[in-house]
Write an enzyme that holds these catalytic residues in place. Structure first.
Site, PDB file in Angstrom:
ATOM      1  N   LYS A  17      14.747  88.435 105.986  1.00 33.32           N
ATOM      2  CA  LYS A  17      14.568  87.779 108.063  1.00 33.32           C
ATOM      3  C   LYS A  17      13.645  86.795 107.285  1.00 33.32           C
ATOM      4  O   LYS A  17      14.753  86.150 108.669  1.00 33.32           O
ATOM      5  CB  LYS A  17      12.975  88.718 108.280  1.00 33.32           C
ATOM      6  CG  LYS A  17      13.352  90.327 108.540  1.00 33.32           C
ATOM      7  CD  LYS A  17      12.173  91.040 109.493  1.00 33.32           C
ATOM      8  CE  LYS A  17      10.398  91.099 108.728  1.00 33.32           C
ATOM      9  NZ  LYS A  17      10.351  91.386 107.576  1.00 33.32           N
ATOM     10  N   ARG A  92       4.791  93.998 114.849  1.00 32.65           N
ATOM     11  CA  ARG A  92       4.826  94.384 114.343  1.00 32.65           C
ATOM     12  C   ARG A  92       3.765  96.312 114.477  1.00 32.65           C
ATOM     13  O   ARG A  92       4.169  97.180 113.557  1.00 32.65           O
ATOM     14  CB  ARG A  92       3.508  94.192 113.447  1.00 32.65           C
ATOM     15  CG  ARG A  92       4.727  93.735 112.161  1.00 32.65           C
ATOM     16  CD  ARG A  92       3.413  92.402 110.871  1.00 32.65           C
ATOM     17  NE  ARG A  92       4.252  92.705 109.329  1.00 32.65           N
ATOM     18  CZ  ARG A  92       4.671  91.336 109.133  1.00 32.65           C
ATOM     19  NH1 ARG A  92       4.543  90.760 109.932  1.00 32.65           N
ATOM     20  NH2 ARG A  92       4.303  91.178 107.789  1.00 32.65           N
ATOM     21  N   ARG A 131      10.433  87.684  94.074  1.00 34.63           N
ATOM     22  CA  ARG A 131      10.216  87.237  95.149  1.00 34.63           C
ATOM     23  C   ARG A 131       9.367  85.613  94.558  1.00 34.63           C
ATOM     24  O   ARG A 131       8.175  86.015  94.378  1.00 34.63           O
ATOM     25  CB  ARG A 131      10.224  87.496  96.561  1.00 34.63           C
ATOM     26  CG  ARG A 131      10.153  86.377  97.608  1.00 34.63           C
ATOM     27  CD  ARG A 131       9.774  87.044  99.048  1.00 34.63           C
ATOM     28  NE  ARG A 131       8.566  87.355  99.610  1.00 34.63           N
ATOM     29  CZ  ARG A 131       8.238  88.287 100.283  1.00 34.63           C
ATOM     30  NH1 ARG A 131       8.966  88.083 101.388  1.00 34.63           N
ATOM     31  NH2 ARG A 131       7.532  88.653 100.966  1.00 34.63           N
ATOM     32  N   ARG A 164       3.697  84.997  95.818  1.00 30.25           N
ATOM     33  CA  ARG A 164       2.465  85.288  97.091  1.00 30.25           C
ATOM     34  C   ARG A 164       1.539  86.260  96.362  1.00 30.25           C
ATOM     35  O   ARG A 164       2.184  86.691  95.872  1.00 30.25           O
ATOM     36  CB  ARG A 164       3.429  86.066  97.800  1.00 30.25           C
ATOM     37  CG  ARG A 164       3.758  84.375  99.798  1.00 30.25           C
ATOM     38  CD  ARG A 164       4.780  84.963 100.532  1.00 30.25           C
ATOM     39  NE  ARG A 164       4.114  86.156 101.492  1.00 30.25           N
ATOM     40  CZ  ARG A 164       4.792  86.905 102.220  1.00 30.25           C
ATOM     41  NH1 ARG A 164       5.986  85.891 102.611  1.00 30.25           N
ATOM     42  NH2 ARG A 164       3.775  88.078 102.760  1.00 30.25           N
ATOM     43  N   ARG A 175       1.679  97.053 102.489  1.00 27.37           N
ATOM     44  CA  ARG A 175       2.729  96.820 103.167  1.00 27.37           C
ATOM     45  C   ARG A 175       3.439  97.981 103.977  1.00 27.37           C
ATOM     46  O   ARG A 175       4.302  97.535 104.664  1.00 27.37           O
ATOM     47  CB  ARG A 175       2.700  95.190 102.476  1.00 27.37           C
ATOM     48  CG  ARG A 175       1.987  94.379 102.802  1.00 27.37           C
ATOM     49  CD  ARG A 175       2.065  93.435 102.058  1.00 27.37           C
ATOM     50  NE  ARG A 175       3.455  92.709 101.977  1.00 27.37           N
ATOM     51  CZ  ARG A 175       4.617  91.377 101.913  1.00 27.37           C
ATOM     52  NH1 ARG A 175       3.966  91.497 100.659  1.00 27.37           N
ATOM     53  NH2 ARG A 175       4.857  90.475 102.397  1.00 27.37           N
TER      54      ARG A 175
HETATM   55  P1  AMP Z   1       4.952  88.772 106.311  1.00 26.37           P
HETATM   56  O1  AMP Z   1       4.339  87.196 106.149  1.00 26.37           O
HETATM   57  O2  AMP Z   1       5.553  89.179 108.155  1.00 26.37           O
HETATM   58  O3  AMP Z   1       5.603  89.163 105.335  1.00 26.37           O
HETATM   59  O4  AMP Z   1       3.312  88.907 106.521  1.00 26.37           O
HETATM   60  C1  AMP Z   1       2.457  88.181 105.723  1.00 26.37           C
HETATM   61  C2  AMP Z   1       1.448  89.686 105.910  1.00 26.37           C
HETATM   62  O5  AMP Z   1       0.590  88.799 107.813  1.00 26.37           O
HETATM   63  C3  AMP Z   1       1.405  91.032 106.657  1.00 26.37           C
HETATM   64  O6  AMP Z   1       0.844  91.839 105.380  1.00 26.37           O
HETATM   65  C4  AMP Z   1      -0.017  90.607 107.959  1.00 26.37           C
HETATM   66  O7  AMP Z   1      -0.898  91.036 106.274  1.00 26.37           O
HETATM   67  C5  AMP Z   1       0.122  89.555 108.303  1.00 26.37           C
HETATM   68  N1  AMP Z   1       1.063  89.608 109.615  1.00 26.37           N
HETATM   69  C6  AMP Z   1       2.179  88.903 109.421  1.00 26.37           C
HETATM   70  N2  AMP Z   1       3.079  89.100 111.330  1.00 26.37           N
HETATM   71  C7  AMP Z   1       1.776  90.433 111.661  1.00 26.37           C
HETATM   72  C8  AMP Z   1       1.627  90.631 113.000  1.00 26.37           C
HETATM   73  N3  AMP Z   1       2.480  90.662 113.473  1.00 26.37           N
HETATM   74  N4  AMP Z   1       1.167  91.246 112.985  1.00 26.37           N
HETATM   75  C9  AMP Z   1      -0.505  91.481 112.678  1.00 26.37           C
HETATM   76  N5  AMP Z   1      -0.168  91.040 110.968  1.00 26.37           N
HETATM   77  C10 AMP Z   1       0.579  90.620 110.791  1.00 26.37           C
END
Ligand code: AMP
Length: 234
Positions: A17, A92, A131, A164, A175
Site C-alpha cells: 500500500k 482500519r 521489508r 521496523r 497485526r
Molecule cells: P502501518 O504503518 O500502517 O502498518 O501501521 C503501523 C501501526 O500503527 C499499526 O499496527 C497500528 O498500531 C497503528 N495504526 C496505523 N493506522 C491505524 C489506524 N487507522 N487505526 C489504529 N491504529 C493504526
C-alpha cells in the site's frame, strides 16, 4: 474521479500500500497520508503521547479510534488535500469508516474510492520478513532476509536500512489478527460501486498498472487540477 476525492487503501500489512500510495501521489499530485507514519513520527517526537503510542505499535494492536480519527480529521483540512488525497492504513475499523463518511459529508467531498489490496497471508509474512526501511527517507525496500545485519544501505541516500520493530514474527502475527478481525465488516461497509479489489501478488509495476488504469478511467491529472474546489469549502 472527482476533485477532492479521497482514495482509501485497505489491505494487510506488507501488501504494498505504501509503495503504491507514493507512486499514485506522484502521478496525480495529491498527498499520500499514512496514519502509521504519522503515529511513528509522534513516537519519535518523544512526547508523552508518543511514548504511549509507541507501546501500542510495539504490541501490534491498534491505536484508539478517537485519537486516529482526530489526527486524520485535522490532516484532511490541510490545504494540500484540496484536490484529493490517498489514505494508506485508514480507516482500519468500522467505527473509523463511519467517522470518515460523516466527515466527508460535512466537508462536502465526494464519496471515497476504495482499493482493497488482496494478498495471501503466506505472501504477507514472506514480504514483511524481507521489508526494511531507510532510516532517513523512510522508503520501504525488499532485501534478502539472510543478509548480515548492518550491511544494507539505501541506494538513494546511503543511509542504513533498518527493520521496523513491528515487523518481527510475534508482532506480525498480532497485526494480521487485528486485520482479519476488522476487515470483514469494513469490506461490507464499503461494498458498492466505489469498491475495487486489487490483486497485489504481482510486482510493484504490475500492481501500479492496474491501479493507474482504474484511476485513469476518470482521473485525468489535467482535468483533475483544473477543477480544484476553493479553500473556503474545506
Ligand atoms: P502501518 O504503518 O500502517 O502498518 O501501521 C503501523 C501501526 O500503527 C499499526 O499496527 C497500528 O498500531 C497503528 N495504526 C496505523 N493506522 C491505524 C489506524 N487507522 N487505526 C489504529 N491504529 C493504526
Amino acid at each position: 474521479m472527482k476533485s477532492g476525492q479521497i482514495i482509501i487503501f485497505l489491505g494487510p500489512p506488507g501488501a504494498g500500500k505504501g509503495t503504491q500510495a507514493s507512486r499514485l501521489s506522484a502521478e496525480f499530485g495529491i498527498p499520500a497520508i499514512s496514519t502509521g507514519d504519522m503515529l511513528r513520527r509522534e513516537c519519535q517526537s518523544g512526547s508523552k503521547l508518543g511514548r504511549t503510542i509507541e507501546q501500542v505499535l510495539a504490541s501490534g494492536e491498534l491505536v484508539g479510534d478517537d485519537l486516529v480519527n482526530r489526527v486524520v480529521a485535522a490532516r484532511l483540512r490541510h490545504f494540500d488535500c484540496r484536490r484529493g488525497c490517498i489514505l494508506d492504513g485508514y480507516p482500519r475499523t468500522l467505527s473509523q469508516a463511519v467517522f470518515l463518511n460523516s466527515l466527508v459529508a460535512r466537508m462536502n467531498l465526494p464519496l471515497p474510492v476504495i482499493f482493497d489490496f488482496d494478498l495471501d497471508p503466506h505472501d504477507v509474512i514472506a514480504r514483511l520478513a524481507r521489508r526494511r526501511q531507510c532510516a532517513v527517507c523512510g522508503r520501504a525496500v525488499s532485501v534478502d532476509p539472510n543478509a548480515p545485519k548492518g550491511e544494507l544501505f539505501c541506494d538513494r541516500d546511503g543511509a542504513p536500512l533498518v527493520q521496523r520493530n513491528d515487523d518481527t514474527p510475534a508482532v506480525i502475527h498480532e497485526r494480521l489478527r487485528q486485520y482479519r478481525h476488522n476487515t470483514g465488516e469494513l469490506v461490507r461497509f464499503y461494498s458498492g460501486a466505489n469498491y475495487h479489489r486489487l490483486v497485489a501478488t504481482g510486482t510493484p509495476d504490475q500492481v501500479s498498472e492496474t491501479l493507474f488504469a482504474t484511476c485513469d478511467s476518470g482521473m485525468d491529472p489535467a482535468t483533475f487540477s483544473a477543477s480544484m474546489p476553493s479553500a473556503a469549502n474545506l
